[in-house]
Design a protein around this motif. Structure first.
Motif, PDB file in Angstrom:
ATOM      1  N   ARG A  53      34.543  70.753  53.046  1.00  8.89           N
ATOM      2  CA  ARG A  53      35.764  71.451  53.426  1.00  8.89           C
ATOM      3  C   ARG A  53      35.407  72.800  54.034  1.00  8.89           C
ATOM      4  O   ARG A  53      35.070  73.749  53.323  1.00  8.89           O
ATOM      5  CB  ARG A  53      36.658  71.653  52.218  1.00  8.89           C
ATOM      6  N   GLY A  54      35.485  72.870  55.367  1.00  6.35           N
ATOM      7  CA  GLY A  54      35.220  74.125  56.048  1.00  6.35           C
ATOM      8  C   GLY A  54      36.521  74.766  56.487  1.00  6.35           C
ATOM      9  O   GLY A  54      37.525  74.680  55.796  1.00  6.35           O
ATOM     10  N   ALA A  55      36.468  75.395  57.648  1.00  2.00           N
ATOM     11  CA  ALA A  55      37.650  76.111  58.117  1.00  2.00           C
ATOM     12  C   ALA A  55      38.761  75.148  58.481  1.00  2.00           C
ATOM     13  O   ALA A  55      38.518  74.136  59.134  1.00  2.00           O
ATOM     14  CB  ALA A  55      37.275  76.950  59.327  1.00  2.00           C
ATOM     15  N   PRO A  56      40.002  75.419  58.088  1.00  2.00           N
ATOM     16  CA  PRO A  56      41.128  74.584  58.509  1.00  2.00           C
ATOM     17  C   PRO A  56      41.419  74.796  59.995  1.00  2.00           C
ATOM     18  O   PRO A  56      41.289  75.904  60.507  1.00  2.00           O
ATOM     19  CB  PRO A  56      42.289  75.075  57.636  1.00  2.00           C
ATOM     20  N   ALA A  57      41.798  73.709  60.672  1.00  2.00           N
ATOM     21  CA  ALA A  57      42.027  73.824  62.115  1.00  2.00           C
ATOM     22  C   ALA A  57      43.116  72.845  62.533  1.00  2.00           C
ATOM     23  O   ALA A  57      43.372  71.845  61.861  1.00  2.00           O
ATOM     24  CB  ALA A  57      40.737  73.522  62.869  1.00  2.00           C
ATOM     25  N   LEU A  58      43.765  73.136  63.650  1.00  2.00           N
ATOM     26  CA  LEU A  58      44.806  72.255  64.179  1.00  2.00           C
ATOM     27  C   LEU A  58      44.188  71.318  65.200  1.00  2.00           C
ATOM     28  O   LEU A  58      43.219  71.658  65.875  1.00  2.00           O
ATOM     29  CB  LEU A  58      45.901  73.082  64.840  1.00  2.00           C
ATOM     30  N   VAL A  59      44.780  70.102  65.314  1.00  2.00           N
ATOM     31  CA  VAL A  59      44.228  69.150  66.279  1.00  2.00           C
ATOM     32  C   VAL A  59      45.340  68.680  67.224  1.00  2.00           C
ATOM     33  O   VAL A  59      46.529  68.721  66.902  1.00  2.00           O
ATOM     34  CB  VAL A  59      43.607  67.928  65.568  1.00  2.00           C
ATOM     35  N   THR A  60      44.891  68.251  68.394  1.00  2.00           N
ATOM     36  CA  THR A  60      45.806  67.644  69.358  1.00  2.00           C
ATOM     37  C   THR A  60      45.530  66.139  69.386  1.00  2.00           C
ATOM     38  O   THR A  60      44.487  65.693  68.935  1.00  2.00           O
ATOM     39  CB  THR A  60      45.570  68.228  70.765  1.00  2.00           C
ATOM     40  N   ASP A  61      46.457  65.377  69.953  1.00  2.00           N
ATOM     41  CA  ASP A  61      46.193  63.937  70.057  1.00  2.00           C
ATOM     42  C   ASP A  61      45.644  63.587  71.433  1.00  2.00           C
ATOM     43  O   ASP A  61      45.318  64.485  72.218  1.00  2.00           O
ATOM     44  CB  ASP A  61      47.431  63.127  69.699  1.00  2.00           C
ATOM     45  N   GLU A  62      45.558  62.280  71.717  1.00  2.00           N
ATOM     46  CA  GLU A  62      44.896  61.848  72.950  1.00  2.00           C
ATOM     47  C   GLU A  62      45.553  62.422  74.194  1.00  2.00           C
ATOM     48  O   GLU A  62      44.892  62.712  75.181  1.00  2.00           O
ATOM     49  CB  GLU A  62      44.918  60.310  73.078  1.00  2.00           C
ATOM     50  N   GLN A  63      46.874  62.595  74.135  1.00  2.00           N
ATOM     51  CA  GLN A  63      47.576  63.070  75.322  1.00  2.00           C
ATOM     52  C   GLN A  63      47.542  64.581  75.434  1.00  2.00           C
ATOM     53  O   GLN A  63      48.232  65.164  76.273  1.00  2.00           O
ATOM     54  CB  GLN A  63      49.039  62.602  75.301  1.00  2.00           C
ATOM     55  N   GLY A  64      46.795  65.230  74.585  1.00  2.00           N
ATOM     56  CA  GLY A  64      46.730  66.681  74.624  1.00  2.00           C
ATOM     57  C   GLY A  64      47.980  67.322  74.051  1.00  2.00           C
ATOM     58  O   GLY A  64      48.274  68.481  74.316  1.00  2.00           O
ATOM     59  N   ARG A  65      48.703  66.560  73.240  1.00  2.00           N
ATOM     60  CA  ARG A  65      49.945  67.070  72.690  1.00  2.00           C
ATOM     61  C   ARG A  65      49.645  67.656  71.319  1.00  2.00           C
ATOM     62  O   ARG A  65      48.845  67.143  70.552  1.00  2.00           O
ATOM     63  CB  ARG A  65      50.910  65.895  72.567  1.00  2.00           C
ATOM     64  N   GLU A  66      50.281  68.769  71.018  1.00  2.00           N
ATOM     65  CA  GLU A  66      50.075  69.354  69.700  1.00  2.00           C
ATOM     66  C   GLU A  66      50.674  68.437  68.663  1.00  2.00           C
ATOM     67  O   GLU A  66      51.821  68.035  68.763  1.00  2.00           O
ATOM     68  CB  GLU A  66      50.746  70.724  69.607  1.00  2.00           C
ATOM     69  N   ARG A  67      49.891  68.151  67.624  1.00  2.00           N
ATOM     70  CA  ARG A  67      50.415  67.290  66.576  1.00  2.00           C
ATOM     71  C   ARG A  67      51.393  68.040  65.686  1.00  2.00           C
ATOM     72  O   ARG A  67      52.308  67.470  65.131  1.00  2.00           O
ATOM     73  CB  ARG A  67      49.248  66.805  65.720  1.00  2.00           C
ATOM     74  N   CYS A  68      51.123  69.336  65.509  1.00  2.00           N
ATOM     75  CA  CYS A  68      51.928  70.117  64.567  1.00  2.00           C
ATOM     76  C   CYS A  68      53.369  70.198  65.037  1.00  2.00           C
ATOM     77  O   CYS A  68      53.632  70.452  66.209  1.00  2.00           O
ATOM     78  CB  CYS A  68      51.353  71.520  64.432  1.00  2.00           C
ATOM     79  N   VAL A  69      54.289  69.953  64.108  1.00  2.00           N
ATOM     80  CA  VAL A  69      55.698  70.021  64.464  1.00  2.00           C
ATOM     81  C   VAL A  69      56.373  71.211  63.787  1.00  2.00           C
ATOM     82  O   VAL A  69      57.585  71.279  63.715  1.00  2.00           O
ATOM     83  CB  VAL A  69      56.416  68.708  64.076  1.00  2.00           C
ATOM     84  N   SER A  70      55.555  72.092  63.279  1.00  2.00           N
ATOM     85  CA  SER A  70      56.003  73.306  62.575  1.00  2.00           C
ATOM     86  C   SER A  70      57.033  73.020  61.484  1.00  2.00           C
ATOM     87  O   SER A  70      58.107  73.605  61.439  1.00  2.00           O
ATOM     88  CB  SER A  70      56.510  74.372  63.550  1.00  2.00           C
TER      89      SER A  70
END
Lengths: 177, 377, 187
Positions: free
Chosen positions: A61-78
């Motif tokens: 478990r290192g630094a938490p980070a946000l990821v995008t999906d294949e289409q370059g779309r932000e996964r996070c929906v806040s």
């Protein structure tokens, strides 16, 4: 019930300490000699030059980070679940709309800002566990340094930079994860 | 006026010796023995030790030789904290009282034979004060070293330092006795208290523990010296063990043992005052090894009566100084080796060892030496 | 070198005053140590190296450490609060004064007080090759140096051998007595 430990009966040689001391001295000296001859197993890693990165376990478990999906779309929906669950309250999210004209405009929201204070973060992984969209992951980065408190706050750009793209079906509870 | 000038003139030579020996040799040796301790202990335990600090602002690390300088700088720059509950005057006095006796004893340490410098007729004797009561002077001054530790323990006005101070005072007084008694066989054999002449005799006849000289390739030794090896070996073991106790080194570091007393008598000390205790311990260790070398291992002399004492030429003078420091460094490495190999003794074991065994063995040893000396005339 | 005499005398007197004047027993003990060191320096100035060193070794290094050891275990706060006993103070002062008067009276009538005296000269009037001394000591005598350890040792073990043995037995007896006292059970 007290346990009575019987003292071992020592022979005269053992009582004199000397053979034991010489034996101990010999053990340490043989370690030193082996080390000088380069025969002993190398244990110490010289940190900045030698790193442990390739041996980090899968579950590290290192630094938490946000990821995008294949289409370059932000996964996070806040949804801010991670913000609520975070034990040290390191995460701060301001929800926002997706820009007009975007393909995904009508589908979801996205965070306007997403800050993680890395001084506060305790690397517990609760955010990863709670995220319904599988948007936040703990990566293997552990060298998080900075010269000021401001530098230690990871903003959205930085988080996506660390996180990168997460390709494929993401289903948190199955093997693929 | 002329009298004053002659006095001042006579002070020049000792002053130069003091400055060179104490400030340019012993103190750097103290700093680097800390480094040696860390590197050598790392070797013994399959670790690396400090190997980074080199020349500042470059990538040159020199195997960490800059570490002592960095440590010293750190000690000076750290916050110097004086707790509110201490007895101020003695709290400040104590660190100095540990460092000063340790350095004072090197006044009588013969760190070389003679040095025949160009432009001077007389060769210089390589000892600061050529006292006829050399060994007694060492014991006298070394016995003053207890005050620093006792006062530190008492002035800190809290429990752990106090127990450390009490322990150290009884420990050091106990082992002073066996230390003193173990040296007496040496004094009986050489018939002199002057360290310089003891070494000179060892130079001529072979070391106390290696009483052999070479005539060509034929070893020359007397039967008496071989028999005397028995009491000398006994006193060497007692001397070295007592030295460990006197310098508060493991396996006898009960005044400061961390697991029981936090840090013992220097628990309440920080910054440079702590450093003085720390360095005082190492200085005592270096000077103690110097005396062990001087008394038992021939001081500045090469084995088998090789070389000269420096009265003939500058070369042999320098070789003598080099030999002395090489032996001292070897002995310090032995100190370190023992520290990282042997666990700490219990306090009752320590006292038992000192009073019941070493004291009696040393007394018997004196008797044995006297008997041997009488038998061989 | 007379300067040194005055310096060390001053150290001795000041620390001697400190012993009686200070309220804190530890300060008194440390002042006494300072006084012993000054005394040792004075001995060394008189070429009595052996006596001077023994002064430090025995008194400053062993006896006073034990004293300090005991004092440390006392309740010093109570000790410091004790009021001055004026009778004892006056008595001590009078005794010291009487002693000083006596000393000055004796010394002013003593001829040796006026004569310049160096122990080296006195020693060298003796027979130079004292029998029974090792060769190194005789060599020193020939060089007009004082092998005082050898001389003291020779004196003790030949001329005063019997008193030395008696003192030894006395010490042994007292040691045994201490052990018995400390081991005795209160019954």
């Amino acid at each position: 019930m007290a346990i009575v430990v019987k003292r071992p009966k020592l022979s005269i040689l053992e009582k004199m300490y000397l053979p034991g001391i010489i034996k101990g001295l010999w053990i340490t000296l043989s370690h030193a000699i082996n080390r000088l001859r380069g025969k002993s197993k190398k244990v110490t890693m010289q940190y900045p030059e030698e790193k442990w990165d390739d041996q980090l376990p899968e579950y590290y478990r290192g630094a938490p980070a946000l990821v995008t999906d294949e289409q370059g779309r932000e996964r996070c929906v806040s949804c801010q679940l991670c913000e609520f669950i975070c034990p040290p309250r390191a995460i701060k999210i301001i929800p926002g709309e997706i820009e007009k004209g975007d393909t995904w405009e009508k589908v979801e929201k996205q965070p306007a800002t997403f800050d993680i204070d890395m001084i506060r973060c305790i690397y517990c992984g609760m955010c990863e566990e709670v995220c319904p969209e599988q948007a936040i992951y703990l990566r293997k980065d552990y060298v998080i340094t900075g010269e000021s408190r401001e530098e230690m706050v990871h903003d959205k750009d930085k988080l996506y930079e660390i996180g990168g793209v997460r390709v494929g079906l993401v289903n948190k509870w199955n093997e693929l994860k | 006026m002329t009298e004053l000038l002659t006095i001042l003139y006579s002070l020049i030579e000792p002053t130069i010796k003091i400055v060179v020996l104490v400030f340019m040799v012993i103190l750097p040796m103290v700093a680097y023995s800390v480094y040696a301790e860390r590197r050598f202990s790392a070797l013994l335990q399959d670790r690396v030790g400090p190997n980074r600090v080199g020349i500042p602002f470059t990538k040159i690390s020199l195997a960490g030789l800059g570490q002592p300088m960095a440590d010293g700088l750190k000690f000076i720059l750290k916050e110097d904290l004086t707790p509110g509950h201490v007895r101020k005057f003695y709290y400040w006095l104590a660190p100095a009282l540990t460092m000063v006796p340790a350095l004072l004893t090197c006044a009588v340490l013969p760190f070389g034979g003679h040095l025949k410098l160009p432009f001077f007729d007389e060769p210089f004797q390589m000892v600061i004060a050529d006292l006829d009561v050399g060994i007694l002077f060492v014991f006298a001054i070394a016995s003053l070293g207890v005050y620093g530790i006792v006062l530190a323990g008492w002035a800190s006005n809290s429990k752990y330092p106090f127990i450390g101070g009490v322990r150290s005072s009884s420990q050091m007084i106990s082992y002073e006795i066996s230390l003193g008694l173990s040296v007496i066989p040496i004094l009986m054999i050489y018939g002199d208290l002057n360290l310089g002449s003891i070494v000179q005799q060892q130079h001529e006849k072979g070391w106390a523990l290696l009483p052999v000289t070479l005539d060509g390739f034929m070893p020359v030794f007397s039967f008496r010296d071989i028999v005397l090896l028995v009491p000398l070996l006994i006193s060497f073991v007692i001397f070295v063990t007592s030295l460990f106790a006197e310098t508060n080194r493991l396996p006898f570091d009960l005044p400061e043992c961390e697991t029981e007393l936090v840090a013992g008598y220097h628990t309440e000390y920080s910054s440079m005052k702590f450093a003085l205790f720390f360095l005082g311990e190492y200085a005592a260790m270096i000077i103690g090894s110097g005396f062990a070398v001087t008394l038992f291992l021939g001081g500045w002399s090469l084995p088998f009566g090789w070389g000269g004492n420096g009265e003939e030429s500058l070369f042999w003078g320098l070789v003598a100084i080099g030999t002395f420091f090489a032996k001292v460094i070897g002995f310090i490495l032995f100190f370190i080796w023992v520290r990282w190999s042997i666990p700490r003794f219990r306090y009752d074991q320590l006292m038992r060892l000192g009073w019941v065994f070493f004291f009696e063995i040393a007394l018997f040893n004196i008797l044995l030496t006297a008997g041997i000396l009488m038998f061989f005339g | 070198m007379e300067v040194l005499f005055y310096i060390f005398s001053a150290i001795m007197i000041v620390s001697g005053l400190g012993v009686v004047a200070s309220r804190n027993p530890v300060t008194s003990a440390m002042c006494l140590v300072g006084s012993f060191l000054g005394l040792a320096a004075l001995f060394i100035q008189l070429d009595a190296f052996f006596i001077g060193i023994i002064q430090i070794l025995v008194y400053a290094g062993a006896v006073m450490v034990l004293f300090l050891f005991i004092i440390m275990l006392l309740d010093l706060k109570a000790e410091e609060k004790k009021s001055v006993n004026y009778m004892a103070f006056a008595g001590g002062l009078i005794l010291a004064l009487i002693f000083m008067v006596q000393l000055s009276a004796v010394l002013s009538n003593f001829e040796a007080g006026d004569v310049g005296f160096t122990p080296r000269q006195a020693q060298l009037t003796l027979d130079k090759d004292l029998a029974g001394l090792p060769e190194s000591a005789n060599e020193k005598l020939r060089e007009d140096k004082l092998p005082d350890v050898h001389l003291v040792g020779r004196m003790i073990f030949t001329k005063y051998n019997f008193p030395l043995q008696v003192v030894g037995v006395l010490l042994l007896v007292s040691t045994v007595g201490v052990i018995i006292l400390s081991k005795r059970k209160l019954s």
